[in-house]
Design an enzyme around this catalytic site. Sequence first.
Site, PDB file in Angstrom:
ATOM      1  N   TRP A 325       0.957  -1.400  -0.450  1.00 58.51           N
ATOM      2  CA  TRP A 325      -0.349   0.395   0.112  1.00 58.51           C
ATOM      3  C   TRP A 325       0.969   0.853   0.002  1.00 58.51           C
ATOM      4  O   TRP A 325       0.540   2.063  -0.365  1.00 58.51           O
ATOM      5  CB  TRP A 325      -0.740   0.092   0.876  1.00 58.51           C
ATOM      6  CG  TRP A 325      -2.067   1.172   1.190  1.00 58.51           C
ATOM      7  CD1 TRP A 325      -2.849   1.305   0.884  1.00 58.51           C
ATOM      8  CD2 TRP A 325      -1.532   2.250   2.296  1.00 58.51           C
ATOM      9  NE1 TRP A 325      -3.281   2.279   1.040  1.00 58.51           N
ATOM     10  CE2 TRP A 325      -2.813   2.893   1.943  1.00 58.51           C
ATOM     11  CE3 TRP A 325      -0.260   2.834   2.712  1.00 58.51           C
ATOM     12  CZ2 TRP A 325      -2.408   4.855   3.008  1.00 58.51           C
ATOM     13  CZ3 TRP A 325      -0.299   4.112   3.537  1.00 58.51           C
ATOM     14  CH2 TRP A 325      -1.647   4.922   3.271  1.00 58.51           C
ATOM     15  N   HIS A 326       1.765   1.030   0.412  1.00 52.45           N
ATOM     16  CA  HIS A 326       2.930   1.963   0.717  1.00 52.45           C
ATOM     17  C   HIS A 326       3.359   2.742  -0.376  1.00 52.45           C
ATOM     18  O   HIS A 326       3.321   4.179  -1.309  1.00 52.45           O
ATOM     19  CB  HIS A 326       3.989   1.828   1.931  1.00 52.45           C
ATOM     20  CG  HIS A 326       3.073   2.241   3.132  1.00 52.45           C
ATOM     21  ND1 HIS A 326       2.768   1.261   4.032  1.00 52.45           N
ATOM     22  CD2 HIS A 326       3.147   3.176   3.888  1.00 52.45           C
ATOM     23  CE1 HIS A 326       2.306   1.832   5.582  1.00 52.45           C
ATOM     24  NE2 HIS A 326       2.995   3.403   5.214  1.00 52.45           N
ATOM     25  N   GLY A 327       3.713   1.666  -1.908  1.00 50.43           N
ATOM     26  CA  GLY A 327       4.424   2.245  -2.685  1.00 50.43           C
ATOM     27  C   GLY A 327       4.526   0.465  -3.725  1.00 50.43           C
ATOM     28  O   GLY A 327       4.833   0.278  -2.492  1.00 50.43           O
TER      29      GLY A 327
END
Length: 486
Positions: A325-327
């Site tokens: 989700w973060h990248g």
Amino acid sequence: MFFNSFNYAIFLLIVFILYWFVFNKKLKIQNLFLLVCSYYFYSCWDRRFLILLIFSTLLDFFSGIMIERHNNKRKRRFWLLLSIIINLGFLGFFKYYNFFIQSFAELLSNLGIKPHIWTLQIILPVGISFYTFHGLSYVIDIYKKRIPVEKNFVDYALFVSFFALLVAGPIERATHLLPQLKKKRNFNYYQAVDGLRQILWGLFKKIVIADNCAHYVNIIFDSSDTLSGSELVTGAILFAFQIYGDFSGYSDIALGSSRLLGINLLKNFNYPYFSRDVAEFWRRWHISLSSWFKDYLYIPLGGSRGGTWMRIRNTFIIFLVSGFWHGANWTFIFWGGLNALFIMPSIILKTNRHNLDIVAQGKKLPSLKEFTSILLTFIIITFAWIFFRSENLHHAVSYISKIFNADLFTVPFIQDRRKLFRIIVVFILILFFLIIEWIGRENNYALEKLGNNWNFIIRWFFYSFIIFLIFMYMEIKGSPFIYFQF
């Protein structure tokens, strides 16, 4: 328009005045005004993506109505899946298209196949990960019959796109925010003052702590091949405080701005660097995201009801998805997996719910055991942050391998005395920051009650000192927040 810019200060002041003194007579008009302000705020980033935000809002609004309207389970599931697939489809395209294409090409290359890949110059819409999760939680809650459908589009759109939380959270729930938007809000002087204090502390975290750390973090990580182990450790520690000051600073400004308008958002940080184990850290770090994954992924997967193996499996899934989700980078996925490994002993031994209280509650100092646990937890988390900050996995492995050299226990060598002095000042500021956070750790944010019993002159001298530091280090346009890229 960054939260730490003069433009935002002017924007917030204008919104505050008009909100309370012009549009305060009717709730519907007040909400419509906030929605228009929120859309203007978002369009300041890139007005082209405002259309995407509005489309996503309309999709979930009408999906919710259709889910509520039908009693037939297949039709209800159809509208739920339609919303989920389209929302995640947009998120996947804008955020992960090039990542998947390049990863697939690398896999084929390793098999001896030389593919011709087609990547796109895709601009990531700011806040898409956050407002997508707002909408998903809403339609899922309606499908599960946890909440009634919202039939007022303005109120629902404001829930999704309220400017204070739009670009980097916290990730709100309809059960918490929508009822506040449906009730008349009256100006509360003490709530507004409290909001200003929280904004002040958020600005201090971002400008004085995070941005100062960022300058040296960038230098150290960009030239890690030429530096000693002790200098690399310094860089990792500074990044730990950079990302905390940056993201929790944003959250404080968001919550403080909302309180100025009579709205309470979910608490997103709870002094995570005073945690005594990794499990406690993740209960205190990015709380709104952790709770979202718990409610909408971990529990539907079976949670911890199926024994040790299911707890292990579901925990790894949660952390890997959180990392992704973060990248769109393998470093984030590895970072998520690494945290899953770190938390695993407490999951297996069922000690992950041991530290639920506030550390050293009612005491001025922690015990030696508590201090050791806090320090060890910080070291573990900081080690994982190296993967989060690195450009790629090779960079992370190289960075860590160079730490464990003979020069690890040497004093960082800095020839430039002015640079050495500035780094010392940064660590003094971090120490000051930690002391204030420790004193205020039993409150919602560090300055909430700090100084209430002080002499008036001393209290305002303290606030003036913080304001002085903010203006001394502040950039006119403001620097970006780390989580804007997520």
